[in-house]
Design a protein around this motif. Structure first.
Motif, PDB file in Angstrom:
ATOM      1  N   GLU A  47      34.917  44.200  47.490  1.00  0.00           N
ATOM      2  CA  GLU A  47      34.276  44.446  46.201  1.00  0.00           C
ATOM      3  C   GLU A  47      34.034  43.148  45.443  1.00  0.00           C
ATOM      4  O   GLU A  47      34.814  42.205  45.571  1.00  0.00           O
ATOM      5  CB  GLU A  47      35.156  45.377  45.340  1.00  0.00           C
ATOM      6  N   GLN A  99      34.747  42.433  42.577  1.00  0.00           N
ATOM      7  CA  GLN A  99      35.862  42.077  41.691  1.00  0.00           C
ATOM      8  C   GLN A  99      36.613  40.857  42.217  1.00  0.00           C
ATOM      9  O   GLN A  99      37.100  40.030  41.449  1.00  0.00           O
ATOM     10  CB  GLN A  99      36.836  43.255  41.541  1.00  0.00           C
ATOM     11  N   ASP A 128      24.567  41.237  40.778  1.00  0.00           N
ATOM     12  CA  ASP A 128      24.543  41.585  39.348  1.00  0.00           C
ATOM     13  C   ASP A 128      25.948  41.941  38.849  1.00  0.00           C
ATOM     14  O   ASP A 128      26.305  41.623  37.715  1.00  0.00           O
ATOM     15  CB  ASP A 128      23.581  42.752  39.087  1.00  0.00           C
ATOM     16  N   THR A 129      26.742  42.601  39.699  1.00  0.00           N
ATOM     17  CA  THR A 129      28.107  42.960  39.291  1.00  0.00           C
ATOM     18  C   THR A 129      28.966  41.713  39.101  1.00  0.00           C
ATOM     19  O   THR A 129      29.749  41.607  38.162  1.00  0.00           O
ATOM     20  CB  THR A 129      28.757  43.902  40.330  1.00  0.00           C
TER      21      THR A 129
END
Ligand code: ATP
Ligand code: MG
Length: 422
Positions: free
Chosen positions: A142, A144, A243-244
């Motif tokens: 991910e 994150q 984008d995240t």
């Protein structure tokens, strides 16, 4: 240069350095800040061997990378194995991850520090033995994890008081589908301009055309200006992932500049790639660099495992650090025995104070002026002068270097007295 008549060459090998004095203190300081931050982010220390089987590097970093094509210190050991001094940490850590069966304990979050070896042309900021601090997260696919490793980097550079002069450049190299589409576009474009490409880039065109974007050749750079842009080839997944990551940076108020030419020199990168760059170091301005390497572990023969990390150059960072920031070690106390009869008492006192955590510089011999001068040079806070007359009275003289005062103190009161200095 020092050279003895018949002995060995008495200089360090080109591109290597002895680290001592202020430099050693700065290294230690930076490393302490780094380790402290890495632990706060939940990373554990790892240290892998300085050499590995050559295959660990040349199968994973990419045969067209500068590191593999011309910078590796590769040698055959006495058993005929081809070994290579590590040019970077990630491949060794990925190997350790597989060798130790850590697949069962994902995610793995590591920090590491140590010397790296690359046969490069030595110049400012470019050595043959240099040191890297390294951060890796394995097993988190991910975005994150991308945000988190970037947050570690920003925290480090901020706590070293360097972030004002450093900017974060970031790019996405996309997933495989996006990268393949972009690669095809690059091949078409550069093939049209083949005649103007440098020899190195012609080879890259065959094997890894994206690497041309990284070329330092002037003609290549002019061509690169008008080359297709990677963002035009992102598929939906890549766009969303990138984008995240950017939204996460925004949420943490981490500033960045998107640099579509940033491709990084090693083959194993995908998605996020980044560099922290300063204009304060001349040509060698990248102090910390890294990215996502989801394909690496699989390429090495392990199970498909996501990975992301970075490495920071200790030498380049320490060139930027202001000496004031490097906390001085606690100041020492000098013990100065005057005359042979005082040596044993001096030895005992030094031992007692060192066990109580004082830093003691023992002044062994010489005239008083010279010994005082040394005490001054090492910025002692006080000198304890042990003379025969005082010893007969069970006392010593303590000279406070900050206010110049001298006080006669009973031997058993020395520690209590020194406590006022702390
Ligand atoms: P460069 O473009 O400067 O050659 P690189 O892409 O080869 O850098 P990385 O492999 O990303 O560098 O290494 C991470 C960091 O390690 C660099 O940003 C830099 O600070 C440091 N570094 C790399 N090579 C050297 C070297 N030869 N001497 C000193 N530091 C280095
Ligand atoms: Mg390099």
């Amino acid at each position: 240069m020092a050279k003895s008549q018949s002995g060995p060459k008495l200089q360090p090998v080109r591109g290597t350095h002895d680290i001592m004095g202020d430099k050693a203190r700065t290294f230690r300081y930076i490393n302490q800040v780094f380790q402290d931050i890495a632990k706060r982010f939940g990373h554990e220390e790892i240290s892998t061997p300085i050499f590995e089987f050559t295959e660990i590097f040349n199968r994973t970093l990419g045969e067209t990378s500068d590191v593999v094509s011309k910078e590796m210190y590769t040698f055959e050991d006495r058993g005929g194995e081809s070994l290579t001094l590590r040019p970077e940490y990630t491949a060794g850590i990925a190997r350790a991850f597989i060798s130790n069966g850590l697949q069962q304990s994902l995610p793995c979050k590591f920090f590491a520090f140590g010397p790296m070896f690359r046969y490069e042309r030595p110049q400012k900021g470019r050595m043959r033995q240099f040191h890297q601090m390294d951060i890796e997260i394995l097993g988190v696919a991910e975005p994150q994890a991308d945000i988190e490793v970037l947050a570690i980097a920003v925290t480090l550079l901020t706590e070293l008081n360097l972030m004002d002069d450093i900017s974060l450049e970031i790019n996405s190299l996309g997933d495989k589908e996006s990268r393949d589409a972009y690669r095809d576009a690059l091949v078409v474009y550069f093939t049209e301009h083949k005649a103007r490409l440098s020899e190195d880039s012609l080879a890259r065109l065959e094997k890894n055309p994206m690497r041309i974007l990284d070329s330092k050749d002037e003609n290549d750079r002019a061509l690169v200006e008008n080359a297709p842009r990677i963002s035009d080839y992102y598929n939906v997944e890549t766009r969303l992932f990138f984008d995240t990551v950017l939204a996460g940076l925004d949420a943490l108020q981490i500033k960045y500049v998107i640099n579509e030419r940033l491709v990084r020199g090693l083959d194993y990168y995908s998605h996020t790639a980044f560099e922290f760059v300063t204009s304060k170091l001349g040509a060698q301005g990248t102090v910390l660099a890294g990215g996502r390497y989801d394909g690496l572990i699989e390429k090495m023969g392990g199970q498909s495992t996501a990975g992301i990390g970075w490495a920071a150059g200790m030498e380049r960072l320490s060139d930027l650090i202001s000496p004031d920031l490097v906390t001085q070690d606690t100041r020492p106390v000098s013990i100065i025995p005057v005359g042979d009869d005082c040596q044993t008492e001096a030895l005992k006192l030094a031992y007692r104070l060192r066990k109580a955590d004082y830093i003691i510089d023992m002044s062994y011999r010489g005239n008083m002026a010279k010994r005082m001068k040394r005490a001054n040079k090492i910025s002692s806070m006080a000198a304890i002068i042990i003379g025969e007359d005082e010893l007969k009275r069970g006392t010593v003289m303590i000279k406070n270097f900050d206010d110049g005062s001298q006080t006669e103190i009973a031997l058993d009161q020395v520690m209590t007295h020194l406590n006022h200095y702390r």
